[in-house]
Every structure is written in structure tokens, then in C-alpha cells.
Design a protein around this motif. Structure first.
Motif, PDB file in Angstrom:
ATOM      1  N   VAL A   1       0.997  -1.550  -0.029  1.00  0.00           N
ATOM      2  CA  VAL A   1       0.362  -0.121   0.128  1.00  0.00           C
ATOM      3  C   VAL A   1       0.692   1.542  -0.086  1.00  0.00           C
ATOM      4  O   VAL A   1       0.425   2.114  -0.613  1.00  0.00           O
ATOM      5  CB  VAL A   1      -0.884  -0.061   1.221  1.00  0.00           C
ATOM      6  CG1 VAL A   1      -1.902   0.931   1.449  1.00  0.00           C
ATOM      7  CG2 VAL A   1      -1.669  -1.443   0.948  1.00  0.00           C
ATOM      8  N   GLU A   2       2.082   1.152   0.943  1.00  0.00           N
ATOM      9  CA  GLU A   2       2.858   2.327   0.946  1.00  0.00           C
ATOM     10  C   GLU A   2       3.103   2.504  -0.434  1.00  0.00           C
ATOM     11  O   GLU A   2       3.131   4.136  -1.110  1.00  0.00           O
ATOM     12  CB  GLU A   2       3.667   2.125   2.209  1.00  0.00           C
ATOM     13  CG  GLU A   2       5.263   3.059   1.551  1.00  0.00           C
ATOM     14  CD  GLU A   2       6.393   2.734   3.068  1.00  0.00           C
ATOM     15  OE1 GLU A   2       7.480   3.381   2.098  1.00  0.00           O
ATOM     16  OE2 GLU A   2       6.623   1.597   3.581  1.00  0.00           O
ATOM     17  N   ILE A   3       4.246   1.499  -1.026  1.00  0.00           N
ATOM     18  CA  ILE A   3       4.332   1.837  -2.547  1.00  0.00           C
ATOM     19  C   ILE A   3       3.662   2.030  -3.435  1.00  0.00           C
ATOM     20  O   ILE A   3       4.048   3.006  -4.652  1.00  0.00           O
ATOM     21  CB  ILE A   3       5.422   0.194  -2.896  1.00  0.00           C
ATOM     22  CG1 ILE A   3       6.418   0.361  -1.778  1.00  0.00           C
ATOM     23  CG2 ILE A   3       5.923   0.233  -4.527  1.00  0.00           C
ATOM     24  CD1 ILE A   3       6.614  -1.104  -1.971  1.00  0.00           C
ATOM     25  N   TYR A   4       2.867   1.481  -3.691  1.00  0.00           N
ATOM     26  CA  TYR A   4       1.158   1.724  -4.434  1.00  0.00           C
ATOM     27  C   TYR A   4       0.922   3.494  -4.582  1.00  0.00           C
ATOM     28  O   TYR A   4       0.646   4.014  -5.080  1.00  0.00           O
ATOM     29  CB  TYR A   4       0.071   0.786  -4.001  1.00  0.00           C
ATOM     30  CG  TYR A   4      -1.059   1.322  -5.858  1.00  0.00           C
ATOM     31  CD1 TYR A   4      -0.805   0.713  -6.897  1.00  0.00           C
ATOM     32  CD2 TYR A   4      -1.977   1.362  -5.122  1.00  0.00           C
ATOM     33  CE1 TYR A   4      -1.918   1.008  -7.616  1.00  0.00           C
ATOM     34  CE2 TYR A   4      -2.904   2.173  -6.166  1.00  0.00           C
ATOM     35  CZ  TYR A   4      -3.333   1.271  -7.407  1.00  0.00           C
ATOM     36  OH  TYR A   4      -4.116   1.935  -8.126  1.00  0.00           O
ATOM     37  N   GLY A   5       1.012   4.095  -2.967  1.00  0.00           N
ATOM     38  CA  GLY A   5       0.886   5.321  -2.408  1.00  0.00           C
ATOM     39  C   GLY A   5       1.375   6.531  -2.988  1.00  0.00           C
ATOM     40  O   GLY A   5       1.150   7.539  -3.551  1.00  0.00           O
TER      41      GLY A   5
END
Length: 276
Positions: A153-157
């Protein structure tokens, strides 16, 4: 990148009564097995299962490798909620459109949750289940505490995912990421930039643990004990609830059993399909 230019094989399309168009590969002949991939950014049926399907074709099965809506070459509407009910309805429409009386559902992660949801809704249509670290047996909060999902989620965000960002995410899927193929990363990065912004924020999957006792068909399951996305304890819940379930727990294995233990997975699945 347009759908036409994606670095994925193009197979067949079916349009559901809702207007949703789904893409799928249709390989081999015999009893039908529907392959349901997981929900990672850039996922598709081909990228998840390309190392497994040819063996099933050779063994005499018809393999319907579906791109879930929001993924691969299937439609990616930005005005729907990508919750379990939406995915199950799409799968039900797909089975109806192809006029398949009874099928085996083979699902990884989100695909496993969809397989469980479909079986609970229409048990008469599902002959067997093959599940790899399926979702749908924990509270949503539990999944978002997992290291793999938090980091994904962090990377995608951060914005559009290129190959290097995809490498960071895919490395979390595997216990040993040294064998990650550049072609896989390129496939998934190309798909990721075409996916709608609401895909993951609306992806709600209920905890179906209390209903597992309703599932009477045989279940073969796999789970890696080093899974960073779905808690391996989910296998115990399915074994306790579903009367005809069996699971293989594999150490030194992450979220992608079918990739990290390909030959064992293929062999065990084909034995299950042949003998139950």
C-alpha cells in the motif's frame, strides 16, 4: 499504455449483461478449471499462472484463465466498488456466459476469497476448490497489519509504479525473490498504470470463517508459512470449518506457492483433480 499494447497474450472476451467485458485465456479441453488470480498491483491471470497452466492442459483439462475486472485486459471501471459481491457477480456472469454446468475454481489470495464466495452463493456450480493462501478468512484490519500489505500500500500510494517499484512489491510475495523474472515485472508494471484509482480503496472482502461449514465440496489448499500477505493461520480456520478440506503447509515459501513450488503444486493439484 492502452489495453491493446499490454505485454500479455490476448485470448477471448465475454460481455456480461451488466456491460462489463472480461478477458480470459481458454486453453486445453476437458473438465473446466477456472483460474482466479490475486489482487496485487498489475496482476493478471497470465502473470500469476503461466508456469502452471500448460501442465494442466497436457493432463486433459480446459483452463479458463480469467482476468478479474480491474486487472489484466478486462474492463476497469472507475465507478464501481471492487468488493467481494462485485467480483462474485462477475464470476457468476462469466460461468453463465460460457454455459458451464459445474467447474473447479482455483484461486490465489483475492481469487481464493472469490472462489469461497462463489461456492457459498452457488454450491451446485462448484465441483472442487483449489485455494492458495485465500483471502476472506480474517477481518480486514488483520490483513492490513501484515508486512506485505502495509508495504505494498505504501509503495502503490507513491504514484505510478515502474519496474523497480514493482520489483519491491513482488519481492515481498516470494520467500526467495532472486528468481524474479524481468518479463514478469514488466508485465505487471504495464498493467498497473491502467488500473483505476478506486480499485484497492473499495476492495472490501468479508470474513467468511463462520460459513465455511456450509462448503461441502472437496478443498485442496496450499499456504506458505513465510507468507507476508495472508496469515498462514487461515489454513487452520478452513480445516476446522470445511468438512472436506486438506492443506499443504510449505516452509521457506511466501504468498505464491504456485510459483515457488511449481512442480509440487502442479503434481498435487492434478492428483486431487483425478482422484479427489
Amino acid at each position: 499504455m492502452s489495453e491493446q499494447n499490454l505485454p500479455l497474450p490476448e485470448g477471448h472476451y465475454v460481455e456480461l449483461p451488466s456491460g462489463l467485458r472480461l478477458h480470459y485465456l481458454d486453453e486445453g479441453s476437458g473438465p473446466a478449471v477456472i483460474w482466479l488470480h490475486g489482487s496485487g498491483p498489475g496482476a493478471s491471470g497470465y502473470s500469476n499462472f503461466k508456469g502452471n497452466v500448460p501442465v494442466f492442459v497436457a493432463a486433459g483439462y480446459r483452463n479458463l484463465v480469467l482476468d478479474l475486472p480491474g486487472f489484466g485486459r478486462s474492463d476497469k471501471p472507475d465507478n464501481v466498488d471492487y468488493d467481494l459481491a462485485f467480483f462474485v457477480a462477475a464470476l457468476r456472469g462469466f460461468v453463465d456466459a460460457l454455459d458451464l454446468p459445474r467447474v473447479t475454481l482455483l484461486g490465489n489470495s483475492l481469487g481464493g476469497a472469490i472462489a469461497l464466495g462463489m461456492t457459498l452463493e452457488q454450491p451446485q456450480r462448484v465441483e472442487r476448490l483449489i485455494l492458495m493462501a485465500p483471502g476472506g478468512v480474517e477481518a480486514r484490519e488483520t490483513y492490513f497489519e501484515m508486512e506485505g500489505i502495509r508495504r505494498m500500500v505504501e509503495i502503490y500510494g507513491r504514484g505510478p509504479m515502474g519496474v523497480e517499484e514493482m520489483r519491491q512489491v513482488m519481492s515481498l510475495q516470494l520467500y526467495d525473490a532472486s528468481g524474479l523474472e524481468e518479463s514478469l515485472l514488466a508485465e505487471r508494471a504495464a498493467v498497473a498504470v491502467t488500473q483505476p484509482a478506486n480499485l484497492f480503496s473499495t476492495m472490501l472482502v468479508p470474513d467468511m470463517t463462520e460459513r465455511l461449514n456450509e462448503i461441502q465440496c472437496p478443498i485442496l489448499g496450499f499456504w506458505g508459512t513465510n507468507d507476508l500477505f495472508n496469515p498462514p493461520g487461515g489454513a487452520d480456520k478452513i480445516l476446522a470449518g470445511a468438512p472436506k478440506a486438506r492443506f499443504l503447509m510449505l516452509n521457506r515459501c511466501g504468498h505464491w506457492v504456485q510459483v515457488e513450488h511449481r512442480e509440487l503444486f502442479n503434481r498435487t493439484c492434478l492428483d486431487f483433480l483425478a482422484h479427489g
